[in-house]
Design a protein around this motif. Structure first.
Motif, PDB file in Angstrom:
ATOM      1  N   CYS A 107       3.544   0.132   4.898  1.00 47.42           N
ATOM      2  CA  CYS A 107       3.258   0.789   3.627  1.00 47.42           C
ATOM      3  C   CYS A 107       4.452   1.664   3.207  1.00 47.42           C
ATOM      4  CB  CYS A 107       2.011   1.679   3.750  1.00 47.42           C
ATOM      5  SG  CYS A 107       2.205   3.082   4.884  1.00 47.42           S
ATOM      6  N   LYS A 108       4.359   2.121   1.979  1.00 47.45           N
ATOM      7  CA  LYS A 108       5.290   3.161   1.531  1.00 47.45           C
ATOM      8  C   LYS A 108       4.616   4.479   1.907  1.00 47.45           C
ATOM      9  CE  LYS A 108       7.528   5.175  -2.459  1.00 47.45           C
ATOM     10  NZ  LYS A 108       6.782   6.142  -3.269  1.00 47.45           N
ATOM     11  N   PHE A 109       5.258   5.254   2.751  1.00 46.88           N
ATOM     12  CA  PHE A 109       4.688   6.496   3.277  1.00 46.88           C
ATOM     13  C   PHE A 109       5.494   7.672   2.752  1.00 46.88           C
ATOM     14  CE2 PHE A 109       4.409   9.736   6.704  1.00 46.88           C
ATOM     15  CZ  PHE A 109       3.040   9.935   6.700  1.00 46.88           C
ATOM     16  N   GLU A 110       4.792   8.670   2.248  1.00 46.71           N
ATOM     17  CA  GLU A 110       5.462   9.813   1.628  1.00 46.71           C
ATOM     18  C   GLU A 110       4.711  11.094   1.978  1.00 46.71           C
ATOM     19  OE1 GLU A 110       6.326  11.289  -2.977  1.00 46.71           O
ATOM     20  OE2 GLU A 110       4.923   9.655  -2.614  1.00 46.71           O
ATOM     21  N   ILE A 111       5.472  12.148   2.195  1.00 47.65           N
ATOM     22  CA  ILE A 111       4.871  13.469   2.380  1.00 47.65           C
ATOM     23  C   ILE A 111       5.382  14.366   1.262  1.00 47.65           C
ATOM     24  CG2 ILE A 111       4.765  15.537   3.811  1.00 47.65           C
ATOM     25  CD1 ILE A 111       4.597  13.796   6.214  1.00 47.65           C
ATOM     26  N   VAL A 112       4.448  15.013   0.586  1.00 45.04           N
ATOM     27  CA  VAL A 112       4.769  15.945  -0.492  1.00 45.04           C
ATOM     28  C   VAL A 112       4.371  17.334  -0.024  1.00 45.04           C
ATOM     29  CG1 VAL A 112       4.244  16.629  -2.861  1.00 45.04           C
ATOM     30  CG2 VAL A 112       4.382  14.196  -2.273  1.00 45.04           C
ATOM     31  N   GLU A 113       5.344  18.237  -0.041  1.00 41.60           N
ATOM     32  CA  GLU A 113       5.063  19.622   0.312  1.00 41.60           C
ATOM     33  C   GLU A 113       4.945  20.435  -0.963  1.00 41.60           C
ATOM     34  OE1 GLU A 113       7.285  20.058   4.617  1.00 41.60           O
ATOM     35  OE2 GLU A 113       8.385  20.693   2.839  1.00 41.60           O
ATOM     36  N   VAL A 114       3.846  21.172  -1.093  1.00 43.32           N
ATOM     37  CA  VAL A 114       3.698  22.088  -2.217  1.00 43.32           C
ATOM     38  C   VAL A 114       3.819  23.504  -1.664  1.00 43.32           C
ATOM     39  CG1 VAL A 114       2.300  20.493  -3.594  1.00 43.32           C
ATOM     40  CG2 VAL A 114       1.174  22.155  -2.132  1.00 43.32           C
ATOM     41  N   PRO A 115       4.450  24.395  -2.419  1.00 38.47           N
ATOM     42  CA  PRO A 115       4.645  25.757  -1.905  1.00 38.47           C
ATOM     43  C   PRO A 115       3.320  26.463  -1.642  1.00 38.47           C
ATOM     44  CG  PRO A 115       5.974  25.384  -3.884  1.00 38.47           C
ATOM     45  CD  PRO A 115       5.055  24.207  -3.740  1.00 38.47           C
ATOM     46  N   ASP A 116       3.305  27.202  -0.534  1.00 39.18           N
ATOM     47  CA  ASP A 116       2.139  28.042  -0.297  1.00 39.18           C
ATOM     48  C   ASP A 116       2.302  29.329  -1.099  1.00 39.18           C
ATOM     49  OD1 ASP A 116       4.256  28.902   1.293  1.00 39.18           O
ATOM     50  OD2 ASP A 116       3.015  29.410   3.006  1.00 39.18           O
ATOM     51  N   GLU A 117       1.211  29.940  -1.400  1.00 46.01           N
ATOM     52  CA  GLU A 117       1.210  31.177  -2.180  1.00 46.01           C
ATOM     53  C   GLU A 117       1.380  32.340  -1.215  1.00 46.01           C
ATOM     54  OE1 GLU A 117       1.126  33.311  -5.719  1.00 46.01           O
ATOM     55  OE2 GLU A 117       1.317  31.160  -5.381  1.00 46.01           O
ATOM     56  N   LYS A 118       2.382  33.150  -1.455  1.00 46.82           N
ATOM     57  CA  LYS A 118       2.632  34.298  -0.584  1.00 46.82           C
ATOM     58  C   LYS A 118       1.515  35.313  -0.774  1.00 46.82           C
ATOM     59  CE  LYS A 118       6.425  32.402   0.642  1.00 46.82           C
ATOM     60  NZ  LYS A 118       6.161  31.294   1.514  1.00 46.82           N
TER      61      LYS A 118
ATOM     62  N   MET B 279       0.844  -1.177   0.000  1.00 46.77           N
ATOM     63  CA  MET B 279       0.000   0.000   0.000  1.00 46.77           C
ATOM     64  C   MET B 279       0.888   1.240   0.000  1.00 46.77           C
ATOM     65  SD  MET B 279      -3.192   0.963   2.490  1.00 46.77           S
ATOM     66  CE  MET B 279      -4.309  -0.073   1.580  1.00 46.77           C
ATOM     67  N   ASN B 280       0.447   2.266  -0.709  1.00 42.96           N
ATOM     68  CA  ASN B 280       1.152   3.541  -0.789  1.00 42.96           C
ATOM     69  C   ASN B 280       0.284   4.617  -0.158  1.00 42.96           C
ATOM     70  OD1 ASN B 280       3.403   2.586  -2.465  1.00 42.96           O
ATOM     71  ND2 ASN B 280       1.822   2.315  -4.004  1.00 42.96           N
ATOM     72  N   ILE B 281       0.831   5.295   0.833  1.00 39.27           N
ATOM     73  CA  ILE B 281       0.123   6.368   1.524  1.00 39.27           C
ATOM     74  C   ILE B 281       0.913   7.655   1.311  1.00 39.27           C
ATOM     75  CG2 ILE B 281      -0.687   7.275   3.728  1.00 39.27           C
ATOM     76  CD1 ILE B 281      -2.133   4.710   3.197  1.00 39.27           C
ATOM     77  N   LYS B 282       0.195   8.680   0.867  1.00 37.25           N
ATOM     78  CA  LYS B 282       0.851   9.968   0.613  1.00 37.25           C
ATOM     79  C   LYS B 282       0.036  11.066   1.284  1.00 37.25           C
ATOM     80  CE  LYS B 282       0.631  11.313  -3.690  1.00 37.25           C
ATOM     81  NZ  LYS B 282       0.926  11.451  -5.124  1.00 37.25           N
ATOM     82  N   ILE B 283       0.742  12.004   1.892  1.00 39.13           N
ATOM     83  CA  ILE B 283       0.123  13.218   2.413  1.00 39.13           C
ATOM     84  C   ILE B 283       0.655  14.375   1.580  1.00 39.13           C
ATOM     85  CG2 ILE B 283      -0.076  14.811   4.355  1.00 39.13           C
ATOM     86  CD1 ILE B 283       0.312  12.420   6.241  1.00 39.13           C
ATOM     87  N   ILE B 284      -0.248  15.143   1.007  1.00 38.45           N
ATOM     88  CA  ILE B 284       0.130  16.361   0.302  1.00 38.45           C
ATOM     89  C   ILE B 284      -0.267  17.521   1.195  1.00 38.45           C
ATOM     90  CG2 ILE B 284      -0.207  17.811  -1.735  1.00 38.45           C
ATOM     91  CD1 ILE B 284      -1.030  15.278  -3.268  1.00 38.45           C
ATOM     92  N   GLY B 285       0.703  18.347   1.543  1.00 41.55           N
ATOM     93  CA  GLY B 285       0.443  19.492   2.408  1.00 41.55           C
ATOM     94  C   GLY B 285       0.952  20.772   1.781  1.00 41.55           C
ATOM     95  N   VAL B 286       0.199  21.834   1.982  1.00 43.17           N
ATOM     96  CA  VAL B 286       0.611  23.148   1.491  1.00 43.17           C
ATOM     97  C   VAL B 286       1.534  23.780   2.512  1.00 43.17           C
ATOM     98  CG1 VAL B 286      -0.184  25.464   0.870  1.00 43.17           C
ATOM     99  CG2 VAL B 286      -1.508  23.465   0.154  1.00 43.17           C
ATOM    100  N   GLY B 287       2.665  24.255   2.052  1.00 44.64           N
ATOM    101  CA  GLY B 287       3.622  24.920   2.928  1.00 44.64           C
ATOM    102  C   GLY B 287       4.723  23.991   3.393  1.00 44.64           C
ATOM    103  N   LYS B 288       5.799  24.599   3.809  1.00 46.11           N
ATOM    104  CA  LYS B 288       6.972  23.859   4.254  1.00 46.11           C
ATOM    105  C   LYS B 288       6.907  23.658   5.760  1.00 46.11           C
ATOM    106  CE  LYS B 288      11.797  23.480   3.179  1.00 46.11           C
ATOM    107  NZ  LYS B 288      11.664  22.087   2.832  1.00 46.11           N
ATOM    108  N   LEU B 289       7.252  22.476   6.179  1.00 46.79           N
ATOM    109  CA  LEU B 289       7.323  22.166   7.602  1.00 46.79           C
ATOM    110  C   LEU B 289       8.641  22.718   8.131  1.00 46.79           C
ATOM    111  CD1 LEU B 289       5.495  20.638   9.563  1.00 46.79           C
ATOM    112  CD2 LEU B 289       6.872  18.628   9.153  1.00 46.79           C
ATOM    113  N   LYS B 290       8.573  23.659   9.066  1.00 49.38           N
ATOM    114  CA  LYS B 290       9.783  24.324   9.552  1.00 49.38           C
ATOM    115  C   LYS B 290      10.196  23.867  10.948  1.00 49.38           C
ATOM    116  CE  LYS B 290       8.610  28.395   6.879  1.00 49.38           C
ATOM    117  NZ  LYS B 290       7.219  28.697   6.696  1.00 49.38           N
ATOM    118  N   GLU B 291       9.228  23.605  11.795  1.00 50.16           N
ATOM    119  CA  GLU B 291       9.516  23.306  13.192  1.00 50.16           C
ATOM    120  C   GLU B 291      10.139  21.925  13.338  1.00 50.16           C
ATOM    121  OE1 GLU B 291       6.720  24.454  12.001  1.00 50.16           O
ATOM    122  OE2 GLU B 291       6.332  26.358  12.990  1.00 50.16           O
TER     123      GLU B 291
END
Length: 159
Positions: A31-42, A1-13
């Protein structure tokens, strides 16, 4: 199983990164677990509705660019359906059983998700009426995904 989380913005903390890394490590046996960060719009603090729509549309396009046709998509939304951990675990198990081995969760930016992203989603899920920072939501979601796998494996972790 492949699990992906797509989140807006960069995780900084650092503490969020460490917590998510711990759950990613634990999930690796299930599972194969992946997090994809997409840039937030300034954007400035104060926006008109038109400007908010533009920001959300740009973030929505970035999200949709990372979703393939075969993926089963959960959009995290306050108005989505709330589930117990057990019901969520059953859904994950059922998806795997019935041919949905690619599951994607989408966490929007501070303005939320566009109608286009919500339309693409197969289901909407809510963690309650609270508004949580997207960084914290990634950690909470990672833990709940891990909990689902532990429930499905019969582990006492959930108790």
């Amino acid at each position: 199983m492949n699990i992906k989380i797509i989140g807006v913005g960069k995780l900084k903390e650092k503490y969020f990164k460490q917590g998510i890394a711990e759950y990613a490590k634990r999930l690796s046996k299930f599972c194969k677990f992946e997090i994809v960060e997409v840039p937030d719009e300034k954007a400035p603090e104060s926006l008109s509705q038109s400007e908010m729509d533009t920001v959300m549309a740009k973030e929505g396009e970035r999200i949709l660019d990372h979703i393939k046709d075969k993926e089963y998509v959960y959009a995290l939304a306050i108005l989505g359906k709330e589930r117990t951990s057990e019901a969520f675990a059953k859904e994950i198990a059922d998806l795997g059983t019935y041919g949905h081995s690619d599951i994607t969760f989408v966490i929007g930016g501070s303005l939320g998700l566009t109608p286009a992203v919500l339309k693409r989603a197969n289901a909407q899920i809510s963690f309650g009426k609270f508004t949580l920072p997207h960084q914290l939501m990634r950690l909470v979601l990672s833990e709940q995904i891990y909990r689902a796998f532990m429930i499905n494996s019969g582990s006492p972790y959930h108790k």
